[in-house]
Design an enzyme around this catalytic site. Structure first.
Site, PDB file in Angstrom:
ATOM      1  N   HIS A   1       4.228  -1.130  -9.957  1.00  0.00           N
ATOM      2  CA  HIS A   1       3.080  -0.730  -9.139  1.00  0.00           C
ATOM      3  C   HIS A   1       1.810  -0.750  -9.992  1.00  0.00           C
ATOM      4  CE1 HIS A   1       0.541   1.773  -6.532  1.00  0.00           C
ATOM      5  NE2 HIS A   1       1.365   1.414  -5.557  1.00  0.00           N
TER       6      HIS A   1
ATOM      7  N   ASP B 130       1.807   4.617   1.655  1.00  0.00           N
ATOM      8  CA  ASP B 130       1.176   5.272   2.802  1.00  0.00           C
ATOM      9  C   ASP B 130      -0.318   5.348   2.522  1.00  0.00           C
ATOM     10  OD1 ASP B 130       1.271   7.316   0.866  1.00  0.00           O
ATOM     11  OD2 ASP B 130       1.587   8.893   2.359  1.00  0.00           O
TER      12      ASP B 130
END
Length: 224
Positions: free
Chosen positions: A186, A64
């Site tokens: 990530h 997000d």
């Protein structure tokens, strides 16, 4: 929110008429009216404005938007000019330098990548100020899943760079064998050393594009 007016409409336009999106839209109107939401409403769909459906060669999935001031502007991992480069993007730049020998730039604005054909897509497109994941589960995931599914149907091969578990969960939507899926941890400081560093995704993506007679991505972000 400025409407999407390019070829994306042919592929995801029906989503905007569905009940879930109408509910999401009403939720966002209320959120923007009562508090500080990022990015600003005019920037929510920048990933689609900058990278039309036919131009997509690489997809980088984020979670997000950044939730602090002067950061988010509608492109995953990218920040507005003049803003400090976030740690995850710093690590992306380090990997590009190691992989391709490119210079680490002095800014985090990735608009150039978007114009090169890199869809910088967050799975959720809005967030409350200083509250990560605050708009999760409100409907954005259904829209962005439809985006990924539509890209699965694309005639030209696409490279999907899926970093971290949330992004990798979207691999189930990519069933077309002509596409390339590359996965890694990530790039955040918490996980980059577990395998993001050394993944060489940027050179691998370009080799795949060239093999399929597509122009490779110029990953060099210029200094401002």
């Amino acid at each position: 929110m400025p409407k999407i007016t390019n070829k994306w409409l042919d592929h995801i336009g029906p989503e905007f008429e569905k009940d879930y999106y109408q509910n999401l839209r009403q939720f966002l109107i209320e959120e923007y009216n009562k508090g500080l939401i990022f990015p600003k409403a005019d920037d929510i769909f920048n990933a689609f404005h900058y990278t039309d459906y036919d131009q997509v060669k690489v997809v980088i999935l984020g979670q997000d938007p950044y939730h602090n001031y002067k950061q988010a502007h509608g492109l995953a991992f990218s920040v507005q000019p003049g803003t400090k480069i976030p740690p995850s993007l710093e690590n992306i730049y380090k990997e590009i330098q190691e992989d391709l020998g490119l210079k680490i730039p002095n800014n985090g604005n990735l608009t150039k990548w978007a114009k090169e054909g890199v869809l910088l897509l967050n799975t959720v497109l809005t967030v409350r100020a200083h509250q990560a994941n605050s708009h999760r589960g409100r409907g954005w995931e259904q829209l962005t899943d439809s985006v990924i599914s539509s890209l699965n149907d694309k005639e030209d091969p696409v490279v999907f760079l899926l970093w971290g578990r949330p992004a990798q969960e979207k691999a189930k939507l990519i069933k077309n064998p002509k596409h390339l899926i590359l996965t890694a941890p990530h790039p955040s400081p918490l996980s980059a050393y577990r395998g993001f560093f050394g993944c060489r995704h940027f050179s691998k993506a370009n080799k795949f594009l060239e093999k399929n007679n597509l122009k490779p991505i110029d990953w060099q972000i210029e200094d401002l």
